[in-house]
Enzyme design. Structure first.
Site, mmCIF file in Angstrom:
data_model
loop_
_atom_site.group_PDB
_atom_site.id
_atom_site.type_symbol
_atom_site.label_atom_id
_atom_site.label_comp_id
_atom_site.label_asym_id
_atom_site.label_seq_id
_atom_site.Cartn_x
_atom_site.Cartn_y
_atom_site.Cartn_z
ATOM 1 N N LYS A 129 0.838 -1.194 0.000
ATOM 2 C CA LYS A 129 0.000 0.000 0.000
ATOM 3 C C LYS A 129 0.874 1.246 0.000
ATOM 4 O O LYS A 129 1.670 1.463 0.909
ATOM 5 C CB LYS A 129 -0.925 0.014 1.221
ATOM 6 C CG LYS A 129 -1.926 1.167 1.178
ATOM 7 C CD LYS A 129 -2.925 1.094 2.294
ATOM 8 C CE LYS A 129 -2.486 1.738 3.558
ATOM 9 N NZ LYS A 129 -2.316 3.207 3.516
ATOM 10 N N ASP A 189 -3.458 4.466 -1.783
ATOM 11 C CA ASP A 189 -4.405 4.911 -0.748
ATOM 12 C C ASP A 189 -4.430 6.432 -0.684
ATOM 13 O O ASP A 189 -3.875 7.036 0.220
ATOM 14 C CB ASP A 189 -3.964 4.291 0.593
ATOM 15 C CG ASP A 189 -4.966 4.522 1.705
ATOM 16 O OD1 ASP A 189 -6.128 4.892 1.420
ATOM 17 O OD2 ASP A 189 -4.594 4.311 2.875
ATOM 18 N N LYS A 200 -7.315 8.251 -0.765
ATOM 19 C CA LYS A 200 -8.540 8.715 -0.070
ATOM 20 C C LYS A 200 -9.098 9.985 -0.729
ATOM 21 O O LYS A 200 -9.264 11.020 -0.090
ATOM 22 C CB LYS A 200 -8.269 8.961 1.403
ATOM 23 C CG LYS A 200 -7.850 7.711 2.170
ATOM 24 C CD LYS A 200 -7.812 7.971 3.653
ATOM 25 C CE LYS A 200 -7.377 6.762 4.426
ATOM 26 N NZ LYS A 200 -5.982 6.366 4.196
ATOM 27 N N ASP A 255 -13.696 14.696 -3.122
ATOM 28 C CA ASP A 255 -13.824 15.955 -3.851
ATOM 29 C C ASP A 255 -15.129 15.942 -4.657
ATOM 30 O O ASP A 255 -15.932 15.002 -4.543
ATOM 31 C CB ASP A 255 -12.594 16.148 -4.763
ATOM 32 C CG ASP A 255 -12.186 17.616 -4.861
ATOM 33 O OD1 ASP A 255 -13.073 18.445 -5.136
ATOM 34 O OD2 ASP A 255 -11.005 17.926 -4.669
ATOM 35 N N THR A 267 -10.505 4.521 10.773
ATOM 36 C CA THR A 267 -10.271 3.710 11.973
ATOM 37 C C THR A 267 -9.689 4.534 13.129
ATOM 38 O O THR A 267 -9.668 4.080 14.258
ATOM 39 C CB THR A 267 -9.317 2.545 11.657
ATOM 40 O OG1 THR A 267 -8.288 3.015 10.788
ATOM 41 C CG2 THR A 267 -10.029 1.405 10.986
ATOM 42 N N GLY A 321 0.413 -1.727 8.987
ATOM 43 C CA GLY A 321 1.521 -0.795 8.856
ATOM 44 C C GLY A 321 2.497 -0.943 9.992
ATOM 45 O O GLY A 321 3.354 -1.821 9.998
ATOM 46 N N ARG A 322 2.324 -0.089 10.993
ATOM 47 C CA ARG A 322 3.349 0.027 12.037
ATOM 48 C C ARG A 322 3.601 -1.238 12.845
ATOM 49 O O ARG A 322 4.711 -1.414 13.361
ATOM 50 C CB ARG A 322 2.989 1.205 12.955
ATOM 51 C CG ARG A 322 3.238 2.545 12.268
ATOM 52 C CD ARG A 322 2.533 3.685 12.939
ATOM 53 N NE ARG A 322 1.086 3.602 12.741
ATOM 54 C CZ ARG A 322 0.227 4.530 13.146
ATOM 55 N NH1 ARG A 322 0.681 5.608 13.771
ATOM 56 N NH2 ARG A 322 -1.061 4.395 12.919
HETATM 57 O O1 C5P Z 1 0.288 1.740 11.003
HETATM 58 P P1 C5P Z 1 -1.132 1.294 10.805
HETATM 59 O O2 C5P Z 1 -1.278 -0.209 10.702
HETATM 60 O O3 C5P Z 1 -2.065 1.907 11.824
HETATM 61 O O4 C5P Z 1 -1.489 1.886 9.382
HETATM 62 C C1 C5P Z 1 -2.769 1.845 8.847
HETATM 63 C C2 C5P Z 1 -2.713 2.324 7.436
HETATM 64 O O5 C5P Z 1 -4.009 2.240 6.891
HETATM 65 C C3 C5P Z 1 -2.238 3.750 7.238
HETATM 66 O O6 C5P Z 1 -1.492 3.781 6.027
HETATM 67 C C4 C5P Z 1 -3.512 4.550 7.085
HETATM 68 O O7 C5P Z 1 -3.352 5.655 6.226
HETATM 69 C C5 C5P Z 1 -4.439 3.517 6.446
HETATM 70 N N1 C5P Z 1 -5.871 3.673 6.703
HETATM 71 C C6 C5P Z 1 -6.397 3.707 7.960
HETATM 72 N N2 C5P Z 1 -7.754 3.872 8.144
HETATM 73 C C7 C5P Z 1 -8.562 3.963 7.089
HETATM 74 C C8 C5P Z 1 -8.042 3.887 5.800
HETATM 75 C C9 C5P Z 1 -6.669 3.733 5.646
HETATM 76 O O8 C5P Z 1 -5.664 3.572 8.943
HETATM 77 N N3 C5P Z 1 -9.869 4.076 7.262
#
Ligand code: C5P
Length: 244
Positions: free
Chosen positions: A42, A69, A71, A74, A125, A215-216
């Site tokens: 992603k 991603d 998002k 607009d 989220t 992600g993290r």
């Molecule tokens: O680090 P973490 O697992 O929290 O990252 C979540 C990823 O998902 C980030 O890249 C964030 O931009 C993306 N995201 C999110 N919530 C959403 C849509 C995308 O956390 N509703």
């Protein structure tokens, strides 16, 4: 993307790694670590705003599917133009905000003409009930996600992005092949960080998610490769979801 835990060619199916970093050499390193091992990489706003199409090309060079991603949120004409531009870059999945409304979603769906799977973000989220109250958005995150997901499906989006806490209810309303994509995934003792509506990977898959965005919990681990191996064995483990 069917929520399975193993994929062909040794890739972990149903997992998208979020490559969020301001450091291009780290982005490259993560592409090398994760790209050959997972189904999807992603590319989010942080990388795309810095390196644009280069970030997309680098992720795509690993053979993984690319989830852009951005998002988009607009007016219909702008959504259509931006979605068509993303499709021209050869990405597989692209996010738009369901809150942009039905006509904007329709315009984006028409513009990509099946070349990209559009995923509509429902309620971020990172938003909890208090955040929604402050924004004067009444009702639970779950109710709002359900209403917005219905609009996304009616518009012809490939799926929605929702919290793992909502995925069970949404799956009951939205059968496959409509995709349910869940960020907010935590495992192995990783902290929630700025996220508010989180759950473990096995819970999300059991409840009907097709694609886990992680992600993290991976990229912030001391050894990201080892963290990915831990996630893979967690997903293969039988038994109750997300037990310690
Ligand atoms: O680090 P973490 O697992 O929290 O990252 C979540 C990823 O998902 C980030 O890249 C964030 O931009 C993306 N995201 C999110 N919530 C959403 C849509 C995308 O956390 N509703």
């Amino acid at each position: 993307m069917s929520g399975a835990t193993t994929a062909s060619a040794g890739r972990i199916a149903g997992v998208a790694v979020a490559l969020d970093t301001p450091d291009e050499s780290r982005f490259d390193l993560w592409c090398g670590t994760f790209g050959p091992r997972v189904e999807v990489l992603k590319v989010g706003l942080e990388a795309y705003v810095r390196w644009g199409e280069r970030a997309v090309s680098r992720a795509r060079s690993t053979g993984a599917r690319v989830f852009l991603d951005l998002k988009l949120h607009d007016i219909p004409a702008t959504m259509a133009g931006a979605a068509a531009a993303a499709a021209d870059q050869g990405v597989d999945l692209l996010t738009v905000h369901a809150a942009a409304g039905r006509r904007a979603l329709d315009a984006a769906v028409t513009a990509v003409d099946g070349r990209v799977g559009l995923l509509a973000v429902t309620v971020l989220t990172s938003l909890g009930p208090k955040d929604l109250e402050e924004l004067d958005l009444p009702g639970t995150p779950g109710r709002r996600a359900s209403a917005w997901a219905a609009v996304a499906r009616a518009a012809g989006c490939a799926g929605v992005v929702c919290s793992p806490l909502e995925v069970r209810a949404l799956r009951a309303e939205l059968p496959r092949p409509f995709l349910l994509v869940t960020p907010g995934i935590r495992f192995g003792g990783a902290t929630a960080d700025d996220q508010r509506r989180v759950a473990g990977p096995r819970t999300a898959l059991r409840d009907g998610a097709d694609l886990l965005v992680v992600g993290r919990a991976l990229t912030g681990a001391p050894d990201p490769g080892a963290a990915l191996a831990a996630l893979e064995s967690e997903l293969r483990r039988s038994g109750d979801p997300d037990q310690k």
